[in-house]
Design an enzyme around this catalytic site. Structure first.
Site, PDB file in Angstrom:
ATOM      1  N   GLU A 258       0.831  -1.210   0.000  1.00 42.17           N
ATOM      2  CA  GLU A 258       0.000   0.000   0.000  1.00 42.17           C
ATOM      3  C   GLU A 258       0.864   1.258   0.000  1.00 42.17           C
ATOM      4  O   GLU A 258       0.778   2.084   0.907  1.00 42.17           O
ATOM      5  CB  GLU A 258      -0.895   0.028   1.248  1.00 42.17           C
ATOM      6  CG  GLU A 258      -1.826  -1.146   1.367  1.00 42.17           C
ATOM      7  CD  GLU A 258      -2.575  -1.163   2.700  1.00 42.17           C
ATOM      8  OE1 GLU A 258      -3.604  -1.842   2.773  1.00 42.17           O
ATOM      9  OE2 GLU A 258      -2.130  -0.505   3.650  1.00 42.17           O
ATOM     10  N   PRO A 259       1.688   1.422  -1.005  1.00 36.12           N
ATOM     11  CA  PRO A 259       2.572   2.584  -1.010  1.00 36.12           C
ATOM     12  C   PRO A 259       1.816   3.875  -1.301  1.00 36.12           C
ATOM     13  O   PRO A 259       0.889   3.896  -2.112  1.00 36.12           O
ATOM     14  CB  PRO A 259       3.540   2.279  -2.162  1.00 36.12           C
ATOM     15  CG  PRO A 259       2.739   1.433  -3.093  1.00 36.12           C
ATOM     16  CD  PRO A 259       1.828   0.605  -2.226  1.00 36.12           C
ATOM     17  N   ARG A 261       3.414   7.633  -0.157  1.00 36.28           N
ATOM     18  CA  ARG A 261       4.518   8.584  -0.287  1.00 36.28           C
ATOM     19  C   ARG A 261       5.541   8.166  -1.344  1.00 36.28           C
ATOM     20  O   ARG A 261       5.974   8.979  -2.153  1.00 36.28           O
ATOM     21  CB  ARG A 261       5.217   8.701   1.077  1.00 36.28           C
ATOM     22  CG  ARG A 261       6.241   9.803   1.174  1.00 36.28           C
ATOM     23  CD  ARG A 261       7.033   9.676   2.487  1.00 36.28           C
ATOM     24  NE  ARG A 261       6.182   9.459   3.634  1.00 36.28           N
ATOM     25  CZ  ARG A 261       5.673  10.437   4.394  1.00 36.28           C
ATOM     26  NH1 ARG A 261       5.960  11.685   4.133  1.00 36.28           N
ATOM     27  NH2 ARG A 261       4.896  10.151   5.416  1.00 36.28           N
ATOM     28  N   TYR A 301       4.920  18.473  11.272  1.00 33.14           N
ATOM     29  CA  TYR A 301       5.949  17.495  11.651  1.00 33.14           C
ATOM     30  C   TYR A 301       7.334  18.109  11.752  1.00 33.14           C
ATOM     31  O   TYR A 301       8.307  17.381  11.914  1.00 33.14           O
ATOM     32  CB  TYR A 301       6.060  16.388  10.592  1.00 33.14           C
ATOM     33  CG  TYR A 301       4.800  15.691  10.183  1.00 33.14           C
ATOM     34  CD1 TYR A 301       4.018  15.022  11.127  1.00 33.14           C
ATOM     35  CD2 TYR A 301       4.408  15.645   8.851  1.00 33.14           C
ATOM     36  CE1 TYR A 301       2.877  14.342  10.729  1.00 33.14           C
ATOM     37  CE2 TYR A 301       3.270  14.965   8.453  1.00 33.14           C
ATOM     38  CZ  TYR A 301       2.511  14.320   9.392  1.00 33.14           C
ATOM     39  OH  TYR A 301       1.391  13.649   9.010  1.00 33.14           O
ATOM     40  N   CYS A 326      -1.762  33.818   9.779  1.00 30.27           N
ATOM     41  CA  CYS A 326      -1.498  34.429  11.081  1.00 30.27           C
ATOM     42  C   CYS A 326      -1.226  33.389  12.156  1.00 30.27           C
ATOM     43  O   CYS A 326      -2.025  33.180  13.062  1.00 30.27           O
ATOM     44  CB  CYS A 326      -2.677  35.305  11.468  1.00 30.27           C
ATOM     45  SG  CYS A 326      -2.874  36.629  10.303  1.00 30.27           S
ATOM     46  N   GLU A 327      -0.108  32.724  12.037  1.00 28.38           N
ATOM     47  CA  GLU A 327       0.366  31.745  13.017  1.00 28.38           C
ATOM     48  C   GLU A 327       1.885  31.783  12.962  1.00 28.38           C
ATOM     49  O   GLU A 327       2.464  31.785  11.868  1.00 28.38           O
ATOM     50  CB  GLU A 327      -0.056  30.315  12.626  1.00 28.38           C
ATOM     51  CG  GLU A 327      -1.532  30.031  12.610  1.00 28.38           C
ATOM     52  CD  GLU A 327      -2.143  29.879  13.998  1.00 28.38           C
ATOM     53  OE1 GLU A 327      -1.402  29.721  14.982  1.00 28.38           O
ATOM     54  OE2 GLU A 327      -3.385  29.946  14.075  1.00 28.38           O
TER      55      GLU A 327
HETATM   56  C1  LIG Z   1      -1.111   6.005   5.264  1.00 28.19           C
HETATM   57  C2  LIG Z   1      -1.241   4.580   4.980  1.00 28.19           C
HETATM   58  C3  LIG Z   1      -0.512   3.993   3.933  1.00 28.19           C
HETATM   59  C4  LIG Z   1       0.474   4.759   3.099  1.00 28.19           C
HETATM   60  O1  LIG Z   1       1.582   5.176   3.812  1.00 28.19           O
HETATM   61  P1  LIG Z   1       2.849   5.785   3.039  1.00 28.19           P
HETATM   62  O2  LIG Z   1       3.805   6.080   4.133  1.00 28.19           O
HETATM   63  O3  LIG Z   1       2.393   7.007   2.338  1.00 28.19           O
HETATM   64  O4  LIG Z   1       3.342   4.747   2.106  1.00 28.19           O
HETATM   65  C5  LIG Z   1      -0.724   2.663   3.678  1.00 28.19           C
HETATM   66  N1  LIG Z   1      -1.597   1.930   4.405  1.00 28.19           N
HETATM   67  C6  LIG Z   1      -2.302   2.460   5.425  1.00 28.19           C
HETATM   68  C7  LIG Z   1      -3.250   1.608   6.167  1.00 28.19           C
HETATM   69  C8  LIG Z   1      -2.142   3.787   5.746  1.00 28.19           C
HETATM   70  O5  LIG Z   1      -2.829   4.303   6.771  1.00 28.19           O
END
Ligand SMILES: *Cc1c(COP(=O)(O)O)cnc(C)c1O
Length: 400
Positions: A258-259, A261, A301, A326-327
């Site tokens: 599940e990539p 980023r 972050y 304004c922060e």
């Molecule tokens: C956010 C998330 C991702 C993706 O994370 P990345 O760091 O962007 O790869 C994959 N799976 C789940 C369940 C997430 O919450």
């Protein structure tokens, strides 16, 4: 990429995404799982623009969604239903119902209470819900605490023993079909060992479930693969694949990644223009037209982004790049070495393609930026800039 021409044509602040770069990242990860049944389910939350999601759909990706809104985006973008996963710790009944009616691949369940809701709703609909359980393997991913998710101190998933009980319950239920197992230990991971350890723990659970005749089809390793923002040493995708596959010997199971980023971050740029320079005593500020409501990561972050002052040379001194909001927490970079800058000079913030636009807001009644895609050297608008009318549209009618 000709940032100046893009800023001229579309104005600033602006997000620009290189879709070819996204393809390259997708293929590099896909090939790490070559020869194995594998699906890359793009984590839609990283960059949920419909055209971006469609781009991944065309490449053959699935989608990992964390709200029913994201599930709808995935469908609209053309992701096939048998590649859509619905995750998240707090799914509402209506979301579960719609997910079941849409017949997606599976719902990734994150608590025993949720499993019971899913069962109840599936029963009402006279359906069998395909589910996976999100396991929290209690592994320290060694990333920023805000994006760590695989420790028992984090809200995500359930411990191994609870997971086992949930699988047994699911197996014995007429309305639940346990098909997968899931873990996602955090984001921006740059170390392989925690990933391997987590994968081992989850794979062991798969084997112990097999022993009681619960045979899972999907081994979902989550996302989290880190990228280079600054000087991080990142994980090689091939080694990532090998580390995970190495824990699966003897298992006939489809791997799901599940990539988020990894696929989009370094393909995205945030363009903003200098408005003013000023110094308070020795402290130098560069005030730009982009702000925390456009790109929140530095404020949220303390994240570092590489910043480029386009076509500017000369001696550099340290400056904070700040926006008009304004922060005091409204900054894009701190103590960054920059040449002298003037009104209308262009600043490009790199690695802005993930968790950029999507975390945006309308704070200070600022319309969100436009988004542009570049593909094969051609640019096109994929989201128009928000107008004042857009911002007040949902309030105006209630004005007495
Ligand atoms: C956010 C998330 C991702 C993706 O994370 P990345 O760091 O962007 O790869 C994959 N799976 C789940 C369940 C997430 O919450």
């Amino acid at each position: 990429m000709n940032f100046k021409a893009l800023a001229e044509k579309y104005n600033t602040p602006l997000y620009v995404y290189n879709l070819d770069e996204m393809s390259k990242q997708y293929e590099s990860l896909k090939s790490a799982f070559k020869g194995r049944k594998a699906i890359l389910a793009y984590a839609v939350k990283a960059n949920s623009n419909l055209s971006v999601v469609r781009h991944f759909a065309k490449l053959g990706a699935g989608a990992d969604c964390v709200s029913i809104g994201e599930v709808r985006r995935a469908f609209l973008a053309g992701i096939p239903k048998y590649k859509i996963i619905f995750s998240g710790v707090g799914k509402a009944d209506a979301e579960i119902r719609e997910a079941l009616e849409s017949d997606i691949l599976y719902i990734n369940v994150e608590s025993d209470g949720e499993l019971q809701r899913v069962e109840m709703i599936a029963k009402e609909l006279n359906k069998t819900a395909r589910i996976s359980v999100r396991v929290n393997p209690n592994i320290d991913p060694k990333t920023h605490p805000y994006i760590s998710t695989g420790l028992h101190a984090n809200k995500f998933g359930v411990d191994i023993n609870t997971a086992k009980r949930m699988y047994i319950r699911a197996k014995n239920s007429e309305h639940l079909d346990p098909v997968g197992i899931h873990s996602h230990i955090g984001s921006q991971l740059t170390e392989l060992d925690p990933i391997r350890e987590a994968s081992e723990i989850v794979a062991d659970l798969v084997r112990s479930l097999q022993a009681i005749d619960i045979n899972l089809k999907f081994f979902d390793i989550g996302g989290g693969l880190g990228i280079k923002y600054n000087n991080e040493v990142t994980i090689d995708p091939y080694e990532y694949g090998q580390a995970v596959l190495g824990t699966l010997t003897g298992l006939d199971i489809t791997v799901i990644g599940e990539p988020g980023r990894y696929l989009t971050a370094n393909a995205g740029y945030f363009l903003t223009k200098v408005m003013y320079e000023k110094s308070n005593d020795d402290k130098r500020f560069v005030i730009v037209d982009g702000a925390m409501n456009d790109l929140l990561r530095p404020s949220l972050y303390d994240a570092y982004h590489f910043v480029e002052a386009v076509d500017k040379e000369g001696e550099k001194t340290k400056a904070d790049i700040v926006g008009p909001v304004c922060e005091s927490g409204d900054f894009l970079a701190k103590d960054y070495e920059l040449p002298a800058l003037e009104h209308d000079d262009l600043i490009v913030v790199h690695s802005a393609g993930a968790y950029g636009f999507g975390m945006g807001s309308n704070y200070n009644t600022r319309g969100r930026s436009a988004e542009v895609a570049v593909e094969g050297g051609e640019d096109r608008l994929i989201r128009r800039r928000e107008t004042f009318e857009d911002l007040i549209a949902l309030e105006k009618e209630y004005l007495d």
